[in-house]
Design an enzyme around this catalytic site. Structure first.
Site, PDB file in Angstrom:
ATOM      1  NE  ARG A   1     -18.079  43.733  -0.376  1.00  0.00           N
ATOM      2  CZ  ARG A   1     -19.225  43.820  -1.016  1.00  0.00           C
ATOM      3  NH1 ARG A   1     -19.769  45.012  -1.249  1.00  0.00           N
ATOM      4  NH2 ARG A   1     -19.841  42.734  -1.446  1.00  0.00           N
TER       5      ARG A   1
ATOM      6  CD  GLU B   1      17.916  36.454 -16.155  1.00  0.00           C
ATOM      7  OE1 GLU B   1      17.128  36.629 -17.102  1.00  0.00           O
ATOM      8  OE2 GLU B   1      18.808  35.587 -16.167  1.00  0.00           O
TER       9      GLU B   1
ATOM     10  N   PRO C   1      13.222  27.440 -29.297  1.00  0.00           N
ATOM     11  CG  PRO C   1      12.109  27.892 -31.301  1.00  0.00           C
ATOM     12  CD  PRO C   1      13.422  28.081 -30.615  1.00  0.00           C
TER      13      PRO C   1
END
Length: 387
Positions: A272, A246, A130
């Site tokens: 669209r 990582e 924290p």
């Protein structure tokens, strides 16, 4: 793309893409992601069937073999449809397989790697605290006190992805305060998550909602010596072996989400119609697609180049940081444009643009903030340390 991967890797990529399109479609992932705090066990089980948890684990330990390049290719393809759900695979791949393979003893490898490869166990990384954030060493309050036969762990961790369903917690703690440098005296443990004295609490967040983020309280938790990874007091240096990996997987994950953004944006622009014509004919929107496509190519070149370096054991810290920053920032910009292209439907939970936008935002913060990564890039040119 073929200049970076050989024929075997190309076959792996094609097989992976075909399987993901069939078994991990976007609409299914969107439904799973909407179930906040409910780990998608059926998603995990599909990955088990494919053998995904064994990618990068040597065959002698029950894995599929393959290099970091194969892991990056898989992370990209999985994230294209799964978005942030892909960390259901990524966190165990890193905090379990990579950690044990790099830092574990031979008995630890023989015990844990086959179980990780088979999907029998899940793991979570428990490093952040924290009061620390990016300043991991400065904020390290969790302690490991040596006792007969093991260690007593006390402290608190935060932002532990998947801890609520993990079987083991890949945890860093200070085992000695009598050190010359704060990076000394740090040890790493592979702690059974059901150990007495552990309290795990989930908290809500913006994205990656089905993959929990948790706080963990260690209150006099006994951990036997067999769960110490690497040498006591050398944990920080052991952990740095995994950092480039990582960051590369983070970049590949972001690149995969960007792939998903581009697919959906182009499909919408072709189907669209407005003002009597397909909106893909509007120059402003075409420029958006051009920008997203260029960001995709930048990311692809960086990810594959960095993965090739890592697969060949060539120093890649600079490239890993560059790939992480570039891909995480570009996917955020791409998803934002994707929402703009889809208009109101881009903001709707019935489409995936908002999911890519929410899920990718965290990856500019962790596992290392882009600001810190930029510091490291600048230092590589001989500039003084800024923190």
């Amino acid at each position: 793309m073929n200049v970076f991967i050989n024929e075997e890797d190309q076959l792996f990529l094609e097989m992976t893409r075909k399987w993901i399109n069939k078994e991990i479609p976007k609409d299914w992932c969107r439904t799973l992601e909407s179930m906040e705090h409910q780990f998608p066990h059926e998603f995990w089980d599909k990955l088990v069937e494919f053998g995904a948890h064994g990618i990068g684990i040597p065959e002698e330990y029950g894995g599929q073999g393959g290099s970091i390049l194969n892991q990056a290719l898989f992370a990209r393809e999985l994230s294209r449809t799964a978005g942030g759900l892909s960390w259901g695979w990524g966190v165990t791949s890193f905090s379990g397989a990579k950690a044990i393979n790099c830092c574990g003893s031979e008995p630890q490898k023989e015990l844990f790697l086959p179980k990780i490869a088979s999907g029998e166990i899940k793991t979570a990384m428990s490093f952040s605290e924290p009061s620390g954030g990016t300043d991991l060493l400065g904020g390290m309050k969790t302690t490991a006190k040596k006792v007969d036969g093991g260690w007593i762990i006390n402290g608190e961790k935060i932002w532990s992805t998947g801890a609520s369903v993990a079987d083991y917690l890949f945890t860093m703690a200070r085992s000695s305060s009598d050190v010359g440098r704060r990076s000394d005296g740090i040890s790493i443990f592979f702690i059974p998550a059901d150990s007495e004295g552990i309290t795990i609490t989930e908290f809500p967040k913006l994205g990656m909602r089905a993959i929990s983020s948790c706080s963990i309280i260690f209150d006099d938790v006994f951990v036997s010596d067999e769960f110490l990874l690497g040498k006591e007091g050398n944990g920080w240096y052991e952990s740095t072996k995994t950092l480039n990996n990582e960051r590369l997987i983070n970049a590949a994950t972001c690149l995969g989400m960007l792939d998903g953004v581009l697919e959906d944006a182009v499909e919408h622009m072709k189907s669209r119609h407005a003002f009597g014509k397909p909106i893909g004919q509007f120059q402003a929107l075409q420029h958006y697609i051009a920008d997203i496509s260029m960001w995709q190519m930048q990311g692809e070149l960086l990810v594959l180049h960095t993965a090739t370096l890592q697969a060949n054991n060539i120093e890649s810290a600079l490239e890993s940081n560059m790939a992480k920053v570039t891909c995480s920032e570009n996917v955020g910009k791409a998803a934002d444009l994707g929402i703009q292209i889809l208009g109101g439907m881009g903001y709707s939970a019935e489409t995936d643009m908002q999911r890519y936008w929410r899920d990718s935002r965290l990856l500019r913060i962790g596992p290392v903030s882009n600001e810190m990564a930029r510091n490291l890039i600048a230092e590589s040119y001989g500039l003084p340390r800024s923190f």
